[in-house]
Design an enzyme around this catalytic site. Sequence first.
Site, PDB file in Angstrom:
ATOM      1  CE  LYS A  53      -7.351 -11.832   9.563  1.00 64.77           C
ATOM      2  NZ  LYS A  53      -7.079 -11.705  10.987  1.00 64.77           N
ATOM      3  CG  HIS A 101      -2.353  -0.744   1.076  1.00 66.83           C
ATOM      4  ND1 HIS A 101      -2.323  -2.028   0.901  1.00 66.83           N
ATOM      5  CD2 HIS A 101      -3.514  -0.118   0.860  1.00 66.83           C
ATOM      6  CE1 HIS A 101      -3.533  -2.300   0.935  1.00 66.83           C
ATOM      7  NE2 HIS A 101      -4.233  -1.378   0.813  1.00 66.83           N
TER       8      HIS A 101
END
Lengths: 286, 180
Positions: free
Chosen positions: B101, B37
């Site tokens: 998740k 990222h």
Amino acid sequence: MDFEDIENGIVELIRKAETELPKDVVNSLKKAYEIEEGVAKTQIDAILTNIDLAKKSKRPMCQDTGIQTFFVTVGKDFPHIEKLNEIILNGVKKATKEIPLRPNTVDPLTNENHKDNTGLQIPYITWEFSEGSDVKITALPKGGGSENMSKLGMLKPGVGIEGVKDFVVEEMIKAAGNPCPPTVVGVGIGGGADLSLKLGKKSLLRPVGERHKDKTIAKIEEELIKRINASGIGPMGLGGKTTVLDVHVEKAHRHPASLPVGIAVQCWADRRANMIIHSDGSWEVK
Amino acid sequence: MEYHLNIPADKEQIKKLKVGDIIYVTGKVFTARDEAHHMMLEKDKISFDPAEMALFHCGPLMKKENGKWQAVSAGPTTSSRMEIFEDKFIEKFGIGIIIGKGGMGERTEKALQKYTCVYTSYTGGAGALAADKIEEVLGVYWLEELGMPEAAWIFKVKEFGPLVVAIDSHGESIYRNIKK
């Protein structure tokens, strides 16, 4: 003594832990499947299917194969105590290639991955000594997602056991879906800061569903299970009845001024396996 | 509701998805954790098009056999670590579906609404099951610099799921509802 053969035993110990969950954990997940419904049931269903698949295909059930963590009890008459550390280290390196394991040891300053699951102080080994000549090793590969939800509370002794319970419940509600619930929570009360966390982690070695022998502690465990499950966080934090499979509590005497509470969190993949090395070098993995 | 979607899904399809829906996706996904990222946000140009793919919060366990990469175990990683990057990431790369998740926070929720994107949850720890839905490993970026877990892996997946729509593009979050 054939040290290389014992290294292969370490590989088998790690393989067993990474690919096959202990029966007590599987049984408690099956119980959760029975009582859950809707989205929560789909999550437990995926977990159970995954456990089955990992076991059959001898693949790690989770891509996070963890930090390799061992609890070793050395019989004082074992003839080659001086070799044990090296045997475990070599076993971890071999297991990384053979099983395989994800390379999970990163230098915290340079971010460089050591690539073989060893590094400074890692694998993390706790040594204890006992009578006899056998060596007992428990492998507890510890995932990062659940480890990140560990907590240390240095509570004021005045809050008493009620304060301790509230702290644990509040922290597990804050953790929500992050540690891959349903989790197993280990709580260490007393000792000092480090000892409380250590007790919490060590309590994870106790089978799921087994209550503490001390009835007062067993009652605290039962209350904590009930209260955390009443939160409704559920499997993966998507809502449901099962947020924890179990809570284990251990205690140590504390300083009059301190009330440390260490929380160690284990994901549903409560991976554990045991090995015994006999004094002639033969070994068994269970 | 249950949906079977091809990636990239168009905005109209994404808009239809509501919290609690179950989806299965087919097409390309790329993995990105904290490091990827960070790196992708800093780079001016990258050599694959994230807009064509779903973003998978995952640090897979891979092995190379006969010169070809294979996923051994590849479940989701904890998404909340990416909260500090995700709104900018969605904006820069035009992501439509995120797979992770544990849930994400307010900043991501707002970006999902603004750029029509959904956050879906795959069962954490179900790594072997997830790996079996990966048909092919199409490539890997920054493997040397970032290491196996943090590198960006490109997977071709088929009927990847069940994914639970946990935060939709209308400002609803399953996690926020539970907190109440």
